[in-house]
Design an enzyme around this catalytic site. Structure first.
Site, mmCIF file in Angstrom:
data_model
loop_
_atom_site.group_PDB
_atom_site.id
_atom_site.type_symbol
_atom_site.label_atom_id
_atom_site.label_comp_id
_atom_site.label_asym_id
_atom_site.label_seq_id
_atom_site.Cartn_x
_atom_site.Cartn_y
_atom_site.Cartn_z
ATOM 1 N N GLU A 216 0.884 -1.140 -0.109
ATOM 2 C CA GLU A 216 -0.080 -0.021 0.066
ATOM 3 C C GLU A 216 0.982 1.106 -0.103
ATOM 4 O O GLU A 216 2.015 1.256 0.675
ATOM 5 C CB GLU A 216 -0.828 -0.243 1.149
ATOM 6 N N LYS B 265 -9.812 0.968 -2.412
ATOM 7 C CA LYS B 265 -10.119 0.537 -1.039
ATOM 8 C C LYS B 265 -11.371 0.650 -0.568
ATOM 9 O O LYS B 265 -11.915 1.940 -0.629
ATOM 10 C CB LYS B 265 -9.115 0.814 0.172
ATOM 11 N N CYS C 125 -5.010 -3.446 3.046
ATOM 12 C CA CYS C 125 -4.772 -3.279 4.303
ATOM 13 C C CYS C 125 -5.851 -3.403 5.115
ATOM 14 O O CYS C 125 -6.156 -4.382 5.618
ATOM 15 C CB CYS C 125 -4.036 -1.806 4.319
#
Length: 277
Positions: A42, A111, A151
């Site tokens: 990331e 995300k 993440c």
């Protein structure tokens, strides 16, 4: 059938040129080691304060992904370009792009879950400068279906189950997982998501410090569908790689058919008030 995959671990900072140089060096080293799929972490191109990230966000045809496309094309690999700040109309997206050996974008994932968390004495408010995506994304790497996440998504098993039900046999988790949470949760969550969905998990993480307050855990990992950790990175910028045995995955799914034994007709999503802290 085997696929060799690599996870690249970086200590990205606010120095974008230096981050790209290090990423290219490690991507090339992983490809030289035989990796067919290389995954960056990331914010691999820039990890800095929220305001700085927002100001430096790029279009998808910007210089960072342009460089990544050139690497993938020249090396003939699939490259999952971890995530970068993608310029949006109001706020940026935290965007992951899967690039094929042809240098073309094969999938784009934004995300979904924003990291608005207090951890290790630091208040993280990702939503101050970034907006969530809303699309769950799978893509093809050769004959393999790959699920995409970033993440904090790791803490939401619903996403991983949907990816598995859409055919994902490998899920990538490019991360900047914090030191404070990573010490207790990183490996446990990676192994849990792998076991419960009987998938391989490739999880490159950031390592070390980046201003103003980032302290990333590292320990990038590759996990198999039985929950065995095939590779773990030391505490430095590097890559780790493993051969993913897809025939062994078939045997796991045949002998312990938890995905096939699901009772979707018995599940009803609860209509309850939002959980409050």
């Amino acid at each position: 059938m085997h696929l060799r995959a690599a996870a690249v671990q970086l200590n990205s900072t606010g120095e974008k040129a230096r981050n790209l140089e290090t990423a290219e060096r490690l991507v090339r080293a992983a490809a030289a080691d035989g990796a067919e799929l290389v995954v960056l972490p990331e914010k691999w191109n820039l990890l800095a304060a929220g305001e700085e990230l927002a100001a430096a966000a790029e279009e998808l045809d910007g210089p960072s992904l342009g460089a990544a496309r050139a690497w993938a094309r020249s090396l003939g690999i699939h490259l999952l370009a971890g995530s970068i700040g993608e310029r949006g109309e109001e706020k940026a997206f935290n965007t992951s792009v899967l690039i094929g050996p042809d240098g073309e974008d094969h999938a784009v994932y934004r995300k979904i879950h924003m990291f608005d968390v207090d951890a290790g004495g630091v208040s993280y408010r990702e939503s101050d400068h970034e907006q969530p995506g809303s699309e769950i994304v799978t893509a093809a790497v050769a004959e393999l279906t790959v699920g995409m996440s970033v993440c904090y998504d790791l803490r939401f098993p619903e996403l991983f189950r949907i990816l598995a039900l859409r055919g994902a046999r490998l899920i990538c988790v490019p991360s900047a997982f914090t030191l404070a949470t990573g010490r207790d949760h990183w490996e446990v969550l990676l192994r849990a998501r792998a076991i419960e969905n009987q998938v391989f998990v490739v999880a490159p993480n950031q390592i070390g410090r980046a201003d103003p307050h980032y302290e990333s855990f590292g320990r990038s990992a590759i996990v198999d569908p039985w929950g065995v950790v095939l590779a773990t990175a030391p505490d430095e910028e590097c890559f780790v790689a493993a051969d993913l045995d897809l025939d062994a995955q078939d045997r796991v799914r045949a002998s312990l058919p938890s995905l096939a034994n699901r009772r979707s007709d018995a599940y009803l999503w609860p209509q309850i008030a939002e959980v409050r802290a």
